[in-house]
Design a protein around this motif. Structure first.
Motif, PDB file in Angstrom:
ATOM      1  N   VAL A 569     -51.997 -22.533  13.635  1.00 13.70           N
ATOM      2  CA  VAL A 569     -52.623 -23.586  14.301  1.00 13.70           C
ATOM      3  C   VAL A 569     -54.109 -23.216  14.689  1.00 13.70           C
ATOM      4  O   VAL A 569     -54.096 -22.308  15.133  1.00 13.70           O
ATOM      5  N   ALA A 570     -54.655 -24.053  15.381  1.00 13.73           N
ATOM      6  CA  ALA A 570     -55.609 -23.492  15.813  1.00 13.73           C
ATOM      7  C   ALA A 570     -55.589 -23.381  17.471  1.00 13.73           C
ATOM      8  O   ALA A 570     -55.014 -23.488  17.823  1.00 13.73           O
ATOM      9  N   ALA A 675     -58.205 -19.953  13.344  1.00 11.51           N
ATOM     10  CA  ALA A 675     -59.791 -20.398  13.508  1.00 11.51           C
ATOM     11  C   ALA A 675     -59.531 -21.350  12.277  1.00 11.51           C
ATOM     12  O   ALA A 675     -59.385 -21.288  11.272  1.00 11.51           O
ATOM     13  N   GLY A 676     -59.774 -22.574  12.570  1.00  8.40           N
ATOM     14  CA  GLY A 676     -59.961 -23.948  11.833  1.00  8.40           C
ATOM     15  C   GLY A 676     -58.798 -24.639  11.335  1.00  8.40           C
ATOM     16  O   GLY A 676     -58.457 -25.691  10.345  1.00  8.40           O
ATOM     17  N   ALA A 677     -57.578 -23.981  11.640  1.00  8.73           N
ATOM     18  CA  ALA A 677     -56.506 -24.523  11.602  1.00  8.73           C
ATOM     19  C   ALA A 677     -55.972 -25.862  12.503  1.00  8.73           C
ATOM     20  O   ALA A 677     -57.267 -26.095  13.490  1.00  8.73           O
ATOM     21  N   SER A 678     -55.506 -27.019  11.783  1.00  6.49           N
ATOM     22  CA  SER A 678     -54.964 -28.000  12.991  1.00  6.49           C
ATOM     23  C   SER A 678     -54.062 -27.952  13.560  1.00  6.49           C
ATOM     24  O   SER A 678     -54.007 -26.161  14.247  1.00  6.49           O
ATOM     25  N   ASP A 679     -54.567 -28.954  15.003  1.00  7.39           N
ATOM     26  CA  ASP A 679     -53.879 -28.450  15.704  1.00  7.39           C
ATOM     27  C   ASP A 679     -52.710 -28.890  15.748  1.00  7.39           C
ATOM     28  O   ASP A 679     -52.184 -29.259  17.212  1.00  7.39           O
ATOM     29  N   ARG A 680     -52.241 -30.098  14.763  1.00 12.84           N
ATOM     30  CA  ARG A 680     -50.645 -30.278  14.899  1.00 12.84           C
ATOM     31  C   ARG A 680     -49.988 -29.759  14.152  1.00 12.84           C
ATOM     32  O   ARG A 680     -49.871 -29.308  13.538  1.00 12.84           O
TER      33      ARG A 680
END
Length: 696
Positions: A569-570, A675-680
């Motif tokens: 996750v971000a 960093a840069g990953a999805s927030d879901r």
């Protein structure tokens, strides 16, 4: 209480009872303890034996059809319950013995939660008990969790051969009746027989152990400041008003205008002494003020409690906390078991409280100076009969008042107003109005013409006796000397209006000056009648709110547990979970009427979540696909890692019936911040599962 039977009903009862009978070594249980028995009133242990006798080649065809409505569930067919033992409880909500068996039923339901289904069959005695809405309110008030059938026309009562309230019929897992037992005090008998049958069917492998769940009326949110207030006491001298907030298990102190409020009791069910915040009651009713002490009939604790207004402490003065069964004798206050005390009044010229002991159909006395309890009036047999206090009969006395010379009794099950003449040498009981257990209506007039319907309260003031004619939804006024009764305010139809005045099963009355205070029980309000103008207003009580519900985490028994692959996750201050529940078995659906519960935890670290999750959260309306946003205590940064556990409880019902059960899911999700990953995070049909198991 036994109902008079027609020949047809007698025959039907004989068929079932003779076919399959519960035979008890000492005879059918009597809740009455013999004189000279254990002073606590406990019955001696009994040896029991279940016997099956043959009267017919086959038992009558049984079904649950014939009721006019269902409460806590939709209609259920006996065929759907194959593999479960079924216990039918025939009851009616006016009946004190029926109240007494509710704790036993709850114990059985808890002990055999996976093997037994209890179904209440509400077969009415009084006319007002035929209405579903009236039953629904009592089911909620008494926190009955199992399904209840409104057997308004007594179709099931006749089919199963019931002849008294309460009667319990036990049905085996294969659908055949085992037998029936009547009265209270039968927990040991039922527990023994159910235990034997459960063991037998487990050995055969034909027991259905999937627990059924029902949507109980009592589980709906409570927003009322007062909940089914049973009694009220107005003290003109001190300008105080005391309210038994019965279903909130507390006492409310205010003034005669409701301008302030103080609460005694935490709202939890229990029998705890101590300060106002710590004390606990169990459905308190009658109130009596003596100097600076308020005495409370703590009905379902079977006790008399004392609220010490100066020290703000609560103590127990009589009762052990267990229901007693004795009908004669005397004893020390806290060493003597009581039985559903319903009202209190100070006997004039004494420091002695009269107690309406509804559970034993008697009037008892508690002497404050000597701290002793004495059984005073009534033999304990349920009926209506006048004469000396030692031989008179009462029937669930529920309200008390005095004019200084006489004690007036609202004798609810005979719909009567009784009078005890307070002669020190020969106190005697007279009936002012009322004719018997099954004689009731709504008729004003004089003497034997008068009809009431389950009157629960009386109050005396200004030379008049006021009556809460509870099931007629009226307040009436009586002249005891002439035996005349007339309606003061109210309409037979239940309602909540001041003009015209309408009430909904009022239970308690108290006079202060020219005002009559009314505990309007089913409306959850205190109403005030101006006796001069015959007008009614509703009392607003400043600052009064319902008790805060205890915060407990939901449980997730038999959950399907899944551990997911690590989710990236971000960085940020929150997480979003997109959840898809597993597909249900064919023929099942998520109930749209019951909110889903969910709980978010971090089992390995504390301080991750922004707020505590104690008590869990609700998803309303429920859905198979939903989104949960979780706020974090601090913004995460790259490289952080922690584990989230998400637990979800859904209420799943058959599409073709009213049977429901819980489906519970627990997902464990390792989280790594990148960093840069999805927030879901996606959970459900597209998740990546490392392991899966079911929990007990």
């Amino acid at each position: 209480m036994r109902q008079p039977k027609s020949i047809a009903r007698w025959f039907l009862s004989l068929v079932l009872t003779s076919s399959l009978v519960l035979s008890i070594a000492a005879g059918l249980v009597s809740t009455q303890a013999k004189a000279g028995s254990d002073p606590t009133g406990k019955a001696a242990p009994r040896t029991i034996r279940i016997e099956r006798t043959a009267f017919m080649e086959a038992p009558p065809k049984l079904s649950l059809e014939g009721g006019v409505d269902w409460i806590n569930s939709g209609p259920i067919r006996l065929e759907e319950l194959r593999g479960k033992l079924v216990l039918l409880d025939f009851w009616t909500y006016c009946c004190i013995n029926c109240h007494h068996v509710l704790p036993d039923l709850a114990k059985l339901e808890q002990k055999y939660k996976d093997e037994l289904v209890v179904i209440g069959v509400h077969s009415p005695k009084f006319d007002e008990e035929r209405q579903t809405e009236n039953i629904r309110r009592k089911v909620a008030e008494y926190q009955i969790k199992h399904p209840v059938i409104n057997d308004a026309d007594q179709v099931l009562w006749n089919r199963f051969g019931a002849d008294s309230w309460p009667t319990m019929v036990l049905i085996d897992a294969d659908g055949t009746p085992i037998g029936k037992v009547s009265g209270e005090g039968n927990y040991a008998i039922l527990d023994h027989e159910i235990g034997l049958r459960v063991a037998k069917h487990k050995a055969k492998g034909d027991l259905n152990t999937t627990p059924f769940q029902f949507s109980a009326e009592s589980d709906k949110p409570d927003t009322s400041p007062l909940l089914y207030p049973g009694k009220v006491l107005a003290d003109e001298k001190s300008k105080q008003l005391f309210i038994a907030d019965t279903a909130h298990n507390r006492i409310v102190l205010t003034d005669l205008d409701g301008r302030k409020s103080v609460v005694v009791g935490s709202g939890g069910i229990g029998m705890v002494d101590g300060d106002y915040a710590k004390a606990e009651f169990n459905r308190p009713q009658g109130l009596c003020l003596v100097d600076d002490t308020l005495y409370v009939a703590d009905t379902e604790n079977h006790a008399i409690r004392a609220i010490h207004l100066k020290t703000k402490q609560v103590s127990t003065v009589a009762g052990t906390g267990q229901q007693g069964h004795r009908r004669s004798g005397a004893g020390a206050g806290k060493a003597t078991s009581l039985s559903s005390p319903w009202d209190l009044v100070l006997i004039p010229g004494t420091k002695t409280l009269a107690i309406a002991m509804a559970g034993t159909h008697q009037i008892w006395r508690y002497d404050i100076p000597s701290d002793s309890v004495t059984i005073w009036a009534g033999t304990g047999q349920e009926n209506i009969e006048d004469g000396p206090v030692s031989t008179a009969l009462f029937s669930q006395p529920s309200g008390l008042a005095t004019d200084g010379h006489n004690l007036f009794v609202a004798d609810s099950e005979v719909s009567a107003i009784r009078e005890i003449v307070l002669d020190k040498k020969k106190p005697v009981v007279h009936t002012i109005v009322g004719q018997g257990l099954f004689v009731f209506a709504d008729v004003d007039g004089k003497g034997d013409v008068v009809r009431l319907q389950h009157c629960l309260g009386v109050a005396y003031g200004g030379g008049k006796l006021f009556i809460a004619d509870t099931y007629n939804n009226k307040i009436k006024v009586c002249n005891p000397a002439t035996r005349t009764v007339e309606t003061l305010v109210g309409n037979k139809q239940p309602g909540l209006t001041d003009d015209p005045p309408r009430f909904y099963q009022p239970g308690g009355l108290s006079v202060a000056g020219t005002n009559l205070y009314v505990a309007d029980t089913n409306n959850g309000l205190i109403r005030v009648v101006d006796l001069g103008e015959k007008t009614v207003r509703t009392l607003e009580i400043a600052g009064l709110t319902p008790p805060a519900p205890p915060k407990r985490n939901p449980t997730f028994p038999r959950a399907k547990e899944v551990t997911l692959e690590t989710a990236q996750v971000a960085p940020g201050k929150d997480l979003t979970f997109d959840v898809t529940l597993p597909s249900l078995d064919p023929g099942y659906k998520i109930s749209p009427d019951v909110p889903m519960s969910y709980l978010v935890e971090t089992p390995e670290k504390i301080g991750i979540l922004a707020t505590t999750s104690t008590g869990g959260r609700k998803l309303d309306p429920p859905a198979e696909v939903f989104t949960i946003k979780v706020d974090l205590a601090n913004a995460t940064k790259e490289g952080d890692s922690f584990t989230i556990r998400l637990s979800v409880k859904s209420f799943v019902c058959s599409k073709d019936s009213s049977l429901c059960t819980d489906k519970n899911y627990v997902w464990t999700i390792p989280i790594t911040v990148v960093a840069g990953a999805s927030d879901r995070v996606r959970i459900g049909s597209t998740d990546s599962e490392k392991s899966e198991r079911a929990t007990d």
